[in-house]
Design a protein around this motif. Structure first.
Motif, PDB file in Angstrom:
ATOM      1  N   ILE A   1      -3.386 -20.007   1.723  1.00 37.23           N
ATOM      2  CA  ILE A   1      -3.547 -21.451   2.070  1.00 37.23           C
ATOM      3  C   ILE A   1      -3.211 -22.429   1.304  1.00 37.23           C
ATOM      4  O   ILE A   1      -2.997 -22.409   0.078  1.00 37.23           O
ATOM      5  N   SER A   2      -2.441 -23.689   1.695  1.00 40.37           N
ATOM      6  CA  SER A   2      -1.922 -24.579   0.865  1.00 40.37           C
ATOM      7  C   SER A   2      -1.801 -25.875   1.840  1.00 40.37           C
ATOM      8  O   SER A   2      -2.492 -25.810   3.108  1.00 40.37           O
ATOM      9  N   TYR A   3      -1.233 -26.940   1.494  1.00 36.31           N
ATOM     10  CA  TYR A   3      -1.148 -28.183   2.132  1.00 36.31           C
ATOM     11  C   TYR A   3       0.223 -28.483   2.759  1.00 36.31           C
ATOM     12  O   TYR A   3       1.010 -28.086   2.126  1.00 36.31           O
ATOM     13  N   CYS A   4       0.337 -29.330   3.507  1.00 30.60           N
ATOM     14  CA  CYS A   4       1.701 -29.536   4.066  1.00 30.60           C
ATOM     15  C   CYS A   4       2.514 -30.579   2.902  1.00 30.60           C
ATOM     16  O   CYS A   4       1.858 -31.218   2.280  1.00 30.60           O
ATOM     17  N   GLU A   5       4.028 -30.235   2.928  1.00 30.77           N
ATOM     18  CA  GLU A   5       4.673 -30.934   1.937  1.00 30.77           C
ATOM     19  C   GLU A   5       4.618 -32.407   1.918  1.00 30.77           C
ATOM     20  O   GLU A   5       4.623 -32.989   0.835  1.00 30.77           O
ATOM     21  N   LYS A   6       4.521 -33.059   2.661  1.00 27.32           N
ATOM     22  CA  LYS A   6       4.707 -34.264   2.809  1.00 27.32           C
ATOM     23  C   LYS A   6       3.274 -35.167   2.635  1.00 27.32           C
ATOM     24  O   LYS A   6       3.131 -36.281   2.824  1.00 27.32           O
ATOM     25  N   THR A   7       2.260 -34.278   2.347  1.00 29.21           N
ATOM     26  CA  THR A   7       0.949 -34.894   2.319  1.00 29.21           C
ATOM     27  C   THR A   7       0.880 -35.860   1.276  1.00 29.21           C
ATOM     28  O   THR A   7       1.118 -35.427   0.025  1.00 29.21           O
ATOM     29  N   PRO A   8       0.244 -36.977   1.428  1.00 28.38           N
ATOM     30  CA  PRO A   8       0.079 -37.738   0.145  1.00 28.38           C
ATOM     31  C   PRO A   8      -0.998 -37.242  -0.560  1.00 28.38           C
ATOM     32  O   PRO A   8      -2.041 -36.489  -0.250  1.00 28.38           O
TER      33      PRO A   8
END
Ligand code: FMN
Length: 355
Positions: A144-151
């Motif tokens: 799992i990871s986070y979306c690319e444009k996430t601040p």
């Protein structure tokens, strides 16, 4: 035989072929006979291959690395190819399109792959929808990871969302803190932030009755001192293990021409060239942690002998991706057979010494 098939497959754009193969496999899975046939050809069982690592039972130590079945399209079928476990993802809370195509490139001279697809995936909801419907005979890990444009200030929240969504449907988690997109993009900036992410996931886990091991997937492009910091965090936080490693942004000692490499540009490189650095990392982590931290070795394992070298260096499990692409599905059985052969030889030698 696979060499011929590979030659034909390699004539086409890799992502397209991957997509078609998944469709074909899913179509075949509808026939009752597919699973027994695949298992007959590709499975190899032996008690000496079985192991329990971070509380999960594995029938053999050879897993499929993340990125191959990003969206849980065919994990249940891939396990019929003899894998001891399958890691799906990288999955993010929301779907992501990733970079423009072409974004996957084969480097046959180096038995390597460059990808710059930037965690393109259909998101955790889609994954859960499929995971609920299809049982798998091997343990499943979710990367799992986070979306690319996430601040930066939302990154932890994104990990929490993906973690909670998938918790009831997978056997372990691999935390991916760097996207395989570009070396600067979307990377968790500091070890403090990494600690915060892990702490928050470990706290959430305490609220569940069932235990899900949490592992961290590291990049091979870190120095040993950076690795030391990660090991400290892992040991202090009570992480269940480490996956070493993802792909590299380095381009050293490749046989592929500079012209071709420049044409491809940036991107994460997987496959054979990763082996030496990863072997070093496995030995280093094993020595530093005195074997306390389970390691999954991933990167550049293309032969049964290399798989054995990694296990001898101190890892508990291995994962392959490029080896599956370049050597074909029979690589899993070959590795397992070779491990059993070595185990028998070792046992025979020990018996001789004892006498
Ligand atoms: C096309 C492609 C896509 C990948 N996608 C991901 C991914 O989404 N998440 C991830 O953690 N690793 C991803 N990887 C990295 C692999 O999981 C693995 O760490 C790397 O390929 C090294 O193993 P190998 O040398 O056996 O290929 C990808 C690799 C390739 C070749």
């Amino acid at each position: 035989m696979y060499r011929l098939i590979r030659w034909i497959l390699f004539l086409f754009y890799p992502e397209r072929i991957h997509y078609i193969l998944i469709k074909v496999l899913r179509g075949l899975k509808r026939f009752y006979i597919t699973t027994p046939i695949l298992r007959l050809i590709y499975n190899y069982k032996n008690p000496s291959l079985e192991r329990e690592v971070f509380g999960v039972k594995f029938r053999n130590p050879v897993g499929l690395a993340s990125g191959f079945d990003k969206n849980c399209d065919c994990y249940h079928l891939l396990s019929d190819f003899g894998f001891g476990f399958i890691e799906v993802g990288t999955l993010t809370p929301q779907p992501q399109e990733g970079m423009n195509k072409p974004r996957v490139f084969l480097l046959p001279k180096d038995e390597a792959i460059i990808n710059k697809n930037g965690s393109a995936n259909l998101g955790v909801r889609h994954a859960v929808y499929i995971l609920k419907r299809n049982k798998c005979s091997s343990p499943i890990g979710a990367n799992i990871s986070y979306c690319e444009k996430t601040p930066q200030n939302r990154i932890i929240k994104e990990f929490e969302l993906a973690f909670e969504y998938l918790y009831d449907f997978v056997d372990y988690f691999a935390i991916n803190v760097s996207t395989p997109n570009s070396k600067d993009c979307g990377v968790v900036k500091s070890t403090e932030q990494l600690s915060e992410i892990l702490d928050s996931l470990l706290t959430i886990r305490n609220m569940y009755d069932e235990y899900r091991p949490i592992l961290l997937k590291v990049t091979p492009d870190i120095s040993n001192s950076e690795l030391d910091e990660i090991i400290d965090i892992a040991l202090v936080s009570g992480l269940d293990g480490i996956i070493t490693s993802s792909a590299t942004f380095r381009r050293e000692n490749l046989k592929t021409t500079q012209k071709n490499l420049s044409r491809i540009g940036d991107g994460a490189l997987s496959g054979k060239p990763l082996f030496n650095r990863n072997l070093e990392i496995v030995k280093y982590v094993h020595a530093k942690t005195r074997g306390q931290l389970p390691i999954i070795a991933c990167g550049g394992i293309m032969t049964p002998q290399e798989a054995k070298q990694m296990l001898d260096a101190g890892c508990s499990l291995i994962q392959i991706f490029s080896g599956f692409v370049y050597k074909g599905p029979s690589i899993v059985k070959k590795i397992n057979k070779y491990l059993v052969k070595c185990h028998k030889e070792q046992s025979a030698n020990q018996n001789c010494k004892a006498k």
